[in-house]
Structure formats: C-alpha cells, structure tokens
Design a protein around this motif. Structure first.
Motif, short mmCIF file in Angstrom:
data_model
loop_
_atom_site.label_atom_id
_atom_site.label_comp_id
_atom_site.label_asym_id
_atom_site.label_seq_id
_atom_site.Cartn_x
_atom_site.Cartn_y
_atom_site.Cartn_z
N SER A 77 0.68 -1.19 -0.03
CA SER A 77 0.08 0.01 0.15
C SER A 77 0.85 1.20 -0.08
CB SER A 77 -0.96 0.12 1.05
OG SER A 77 -0.23 0.10 2.31
N ARG A 78 2.29 1.19 -0.33
CA ARG A 78 2.98 2.26 -0.51
C ARG A 78 2.68 3.17 -1.32
NH1 ARG A 78 8.52 -0.19 -1.27
NH2 ARG A 78 7.30 -1.50 -2.59
N CYS A 79 3.04 4.47 -0.96
CA CYS A 79 2.69 5.58 -2.15
C CYS A 79 3.59 5.26 -3.33
CB CYS A 79 2.80 6.84 -1.31
SG CYS A 79 2.30 8.29 -2.33
N ARG A 80 2.85 5.33 -4.41
CA ARG A 80 3.43 5.36 -5.68
C ARG A 80 4.30 6.56 -6.10
NH1 ARG A 80 3.77 0.76 -4.66
NH2 ARG A 80 1.68 -0.76 -4.90
N PRO A 81 5.36 6.23 -7.02
CA PRO A 81 6.05 7.52 -7.55
C PRO A 81 5.12 8.55 -8.25
CG PRO A 81 7.09 5.66 -8.27
CD PRO A 81 5.72 5.21 -7.58
N ASN A 82 5.41 9.95 -7.99
CA ASN A 82 4.69 10.85 -8.49
C ASN A 82 3.22 11.12 -8.14
OD1 ASN A 82 7.10 11.47 -10.26
ND2 ASN A 82 6.28 9.98 -11.48
N MET A 83 2.93 10.47 -6.72
CA MET A 83 1.86 10.59 -6.11
C MET A 83 1.95 11.13 -5.03
SD MET A 83 -0.60 8.64 -7.91
CE MET A 83 -1.72 8.44 -6.48
N THR A 84 0.88 12.08 -4.36
CA THR A 84 1.03 12.92 -3.12
C THR A 84 0.14 11.88 -2.39
OG1 THR A 84 1.34 14.86 -4.18
CG2 THR A 84 0.59 15.09 -1.77
N CYS A 85 0.67 11.52 -1.23
CA CYS A 85 -0.15 10.71 -0.38
C CYS A 85 -0.24 11.43 1.07
CB CYS A 85 0.56 9.08 -0.28
SG CYS A 85 0.51 8.46 -1.88
#
Length: 145
Positions: A77-85
C-alpha cells in the motif's frame, strides 16, 4: 456562504486524497510485471550484515544452519512514484525460513513499517529483519543476525 463551500471542497479533496494514497493492493502477483520468472539462485550472507534478495532468491547465512528465501509480495500500500499521499503506506513480504540440517522450516510475513505487523522475526537462533523494499517490490533487503 463562500467559506462553507471552500471548506466543503477542501474536505472532499482530503477524503479523495486519503483514499487514493492508502488503498491496500491484495492478491498481488508473486513477481512484479515484466520481471519474468523469479531467480532461484542462492547467495552467501555474512551474519549481521544487510543482504539484498531478488524475488525468489535465497540467502544462506555463513557459519549457520539457516537460509532465508524471499518468496512473494503479500500486499503493498506504499505511495507510488509521482503521487501525493497522506500516509506513506507499507509493504508486507513473505519469506521462507529454513534450517536445512534439521529439516525445519517456517514462513514469515514481515512489514516495511510498524503499523500493520512485525518488521522482524526469530528462527533457528537467528533474527531476520526487513530493512527495505525496492519501489517495485522486486528486491528486499534483510538483516540476518
């Protein structure tokens, strides 16, 4: 009236952002897309040092009757690249732990963060700790002491 709309819009944005950044991927395939068949090689690992394993790879701990195989990504469930989480998320990885001389084995699920489960386990008088996980889950760094 305009302030109420602004606050309502801000709240809606926050709800969507949290939902997008913290969803748990279950039933993930054993290998990342495009990775092909997992390697089946065994690497030698000195006790107490970090070793990076590819999916399907095994570490034989020097001077001990202990092997650790990285078998699969259970969830990520880690934040994917280029995403703001809002929440960075965690990965859960499965390992096969063996004591070949005694014929003993067990499985362990280790987590990249403390929120959802253990980051380390003990087996065959050793401690196995998940140190890091590559962005795509294809590699895991563990410390075996």
């Amino acid at each position: 009236m305009d302030l109420q709309r602004f606050v309502a819009g801000l709240f809606a944005f926050a709800v969507v952002t949290v939902g997008a950044g913290s969803s748990v991927a279950t039933g993930q395939p054993a290998a990342p897309p495009g990775a092909g068949a997992p390697p089946s090689s065994t690497v030698s690992a000195p006790a107490g040092r970090d070793v990076t394993l590819r999916l399907g790879q095994e570490a034989a701990v020097q001077g001990r009757d202990l092997t650790v195989r990285y078998t699969r990504v259970v969830s990520d469930s880690r934040c994917r690249p280029n995403m703001t989480c809002v929440w960075q998320g965690e990965a859960t990885l499965a390992f096969l732990l063996k004591e070949p001389g005694r014929g003993e084995s067990t499985t362990a699920e280790l987590h990249s963060g403390p929120r959802t489960g253990p980051q380390a386990t003990s087996f065959a008088a050793g401690r196995i700790e998940l140190v890091s996980v590559s962005e795509d889950g294809g590699q895991a760094t563990v410390r075996i002491s």
